[in-house]
Design a protein around this motif. Sequence first.
Motif, mmCIF file in Angstrom:
data_model
loop_
_atom_site.group_PDB
_atom_site.id
_atom_site.type_symbol
_atom_site.label_atom_id
_atom_site.label_comp_id
_atom_site.label_asym_id
_atom_site.label_seq_id
_atom_site.Cartn_x
_atom_site.Cartn_y
_atom_site.Cartn_z
ATOM 1 N N LEU A 287 -0.121 24.824 34.111
ATOM 2 C CA LEU A 287 -1.387 24.460 34.763
ATOM 3 C C LEU A 287 -1.535 22.965 34.993
ATOM 4 N N VAL A 288 -0.686 22.160 34.348
ATOM 5 C CA VAL A 288 -0.823 20.703 34.481
ATOM 6 C C VAL A 288 0.359 20.074 35.216
ATOM 7 N N GLY A 289 1.106 20.906 35.939
ATOM 8 C CA GLY A 289 2.155 20.340 36.791
ATOM 9 C C GLY A 289 3.561 20.808 36.510
ATOM 10 N N GLY A 290 3.779 21.492 35.392
ATOM 11 C CA GLY A 290 5.092 22.052 35.099
ATOM 12 C C GLY A 290 6.221 21.045 35.142
ATOM 13 N N PRO A 291 7.398 21.445 35.638
ATOM 14 C CA PRO A 291 8.557 20.554 35.678
ATOM 15 C C PRO A 291 8.311 19.250 36.443
ATOM 16 N N LYS A 292 7.519 19.301 37.516
ATOM 17 C CA LYS A 292 7.240 18.080 38.276
ATOM 18 C C LYS A 292 6.473 17.066 37.419
ATOM 19 N N MET A 293 5.511 17.561 36.639
ATOM 20 C CA MET A 293 4.760 16.691 35.744
ATOM 21 C C MET A 293 5.681 16.092 34.684
ATOM 22 N N LEU A 294 6.577 16.904 34.140
ATOM 23 C CA LEU A 294 7.512 16.426 33.129
ATOM 24 C C LEU A 294 8.412 15.327 33.674
ATOM 25 N N LYS A 295 8.877 15.499 34.899
ATOM 26 C CA LYS A 295 9.722 14.476 35.518
ATOM 27 C C LYS A 295 8.957 13.171 35.700
ATOM 28 N N ALA A 296 7.699 13.289 36.124
ATOM 29 C CA ALA A 296 6.883 12.093 36.337
ATOM 30 C C ALA A 296 6.611 11.363 35.025
ATOM 31 N N LEU A 297 6.219 12.109 33.994
ATOM 32 C CA LEU A 297 5.918 11.484 32.704
ATOM 33 C C LEU A 297 7.161 10.880 32.069
ATOM 34 N N SER A 298 8.274 11.590 32.145
ATOM 35 C CA SER A 298 9.488 11.099 31.489
ATOM 36 C C SER A 298 10.080 9.895 32.195
ATOM 37 N N SER A 299 9.732 9.682 33.461
ATOM 38 C CA SER A 299 10.225 8.498 34.159
ATOM 39 C C SER A 299 9.561 7.221 33.636
ATOM 40 N N VAL A 300 8.379 7.388 33.061
ATOM 41 C CA VAL A 300 7.633 6.243 32.519
ATOM 42 C C VAL A 300 7.834 6.123 31.013
ATOM 43 N N PHE A 301 7.695 7.268 30.317
ATOM 44 C CA PHE A 301 7.874 7.296 28.854
ATOM 45 C C PHE A 301 9.308 7.770 28.590
ATOM 46 N N MET B 119 8.210 19.512 24.595
ATOM 47 C CA MET B 119 8.314 20.945 24.401
ATOM 48 C C MET B 119 7.199 21.592 25.218
ATOM 49 N N PRO B 120 7.462 21.879 26.499
ATOM 50 C CA PRO B 120 6.428 22.518 27.320
ATOM 51 C C PRO B 120 6.130 23.930 26.845
ATOM 52 N N THR B 121 4.852 24.253 26.818
ATOM 53 C CA THR B 121 4.393 25.571 26.381
ATOM 54 C C THR B 121 3.189 25.962 27.234
ATOM 55 N N GLY B 122 3.107 27.236 27.563
ATOM 56 C CA GLY B 122 1.988 27.716 28.375
ATOM 57 C C GLY B 122 2.451 28.043 29.773
ATOM 58 N N GLY B 123 2.708 29.315 30.032
ATOM 59 C CA GLY B 123 3.182 29.725 31.340
ATOM 60 C C GLY B 123 4.690 29.697 31.496
ATOM 61 N N VAL B 124 5.406 29.401 30.418
ATOM 62 C CA VAL B 124 6.869 29.427 30.475
ATOM 63 C C VAL B 124 7.326 30.876 30.330
ATOM 64 N N SER B 125 8.316 31.260 31.141
ATOM 65 C CA SER B 125 8.806 32.643 31.145
ATOM 66 C C SER B 125 10.313 32.621 31.371
ATOM 67 N N PRO B 126 10.976 33.762 31.212
ATOM 68 C CA PRO B 126 12.419 33.798 31.495
ATOM 69 C C PRO B 126 12.745 33.356 32.923
ATOM 70 N N THR B 127 11.810 33.600 33.849
ATOM 71 C CA THR B 127 12.047 33.253 35.253
ATOM 72 C C THR B 127 12.094 31.748 35.483
ATOM 73 N N ALA C 148 16.012 22.224 32.815
ATOM 74 C CA ALA C 148 16.827 21.342 33.644
ATOM 75 C C ALA C 148 16.313 19.903 33.628
ATOM 76 N N VAL C 149 15.059 19.714 33.192
ATOM 77 C CA VAL C 149 14.505 18.361 33.079
ATOM 78 C C VAL C 149 15.112 17.719 31.833
ATOM 79 N N PRO C 150 15.835 16.612 31.972
ATOM 80 C CA PRO C 150 16.539 16.019 30.833
ATOM 81 C C PRO C 150 15.669 15.718 29.621
ATOM 82 N N ALA C 151 14.403 15.404 29.847
ATOM 83 C CA ALA C 151 13.523 15.045 28.735
ATOM 84 C C ALA C 151 13.003 16.252 27.965
ATOM 85 N N VAL C 152 13.258 17.453 28.453
ATOM 86 C CA VAL C 152 12.773 18.660 27.772
ATOM 87 C C VAL C 152 13.723 19.030 26.646
ATOM 88 N N LEU C 153 13.171 19.054 25.444
ATOM 89 C CA LEU C 153 13.941 19.389 24.244
ATOM 90 C C LEU C 153 14.071 20.895 24.086
#
Length: 221
Positions: free
Chosen positions: A146-160, A166-174, A181-186
């Motif tokens: 709900l807060v941007g998913g992988p695109k949000m993670l890419k944006a945040l990790s480019s600065v921090f 550890m993204p949680t909420g709406g993650v599924s096998p799909t 695939a986002v390098p900053a995701v543990l």
Amino acid sequence: MDMTLSLGMNMTNTLIQSLEAKRVVPLVQSDDPKTALKIAEALLAGGLNVLEVVLRTDAALDCLEAIAKEFPKAHVGAGTVLSADQSIEVIRRGASFIVSPGLDPASVQVANDAGVPILPGISTATELQQAWNLGLRTVKLFPASLVGGPKMLKALSSVFRDVRFMPTGGVSPTNLPEYLAVPAVLACGGSWLTPADAIASGDFAAITKLAKDAIAIANPK
């Protein structure tokens, strides 16, 4: 080095190594400790050794304590921790790490004082900056979808650049591969691994299969 700090660093390093190995964290929710033990056993049989017991039922603390005692070699953490008082209690009940939906500095302090890793939830750059200034380098993005998913993670990790998520909420096998695939995701947290219908019917073999399938998706050969 302070003994508590040293212990906390060791626990954090061990937890991160386990997260890096499997890359998936199942959420365990139950209102009965016996059922919670069966869920945990099924997940462990499937190869997942980092479990997040969420405080969403009246018996959640008893479930947490039962799993932590029965499976001491697993990383059994407490999720949905909302306050410093709850942080103190989950540590007393055996939680080896804490996850919260938001960022509560008092809970971070409790975890730091106890030498227990904490992954607070953040959903904005402002919250992440506050977490960063509290010394945290591993956080949860929630609710991720709900807060941007992988695109949000890419944006945040480019600065921090030294923060892992550890993204949680709406993650599924799909969409799990896209998140991982986002390098900053543990690792990713998910409730799809413990479906309510399988638990209600006592089909714990289905949970073991979901755990194995998730590991295969997260760690393609």
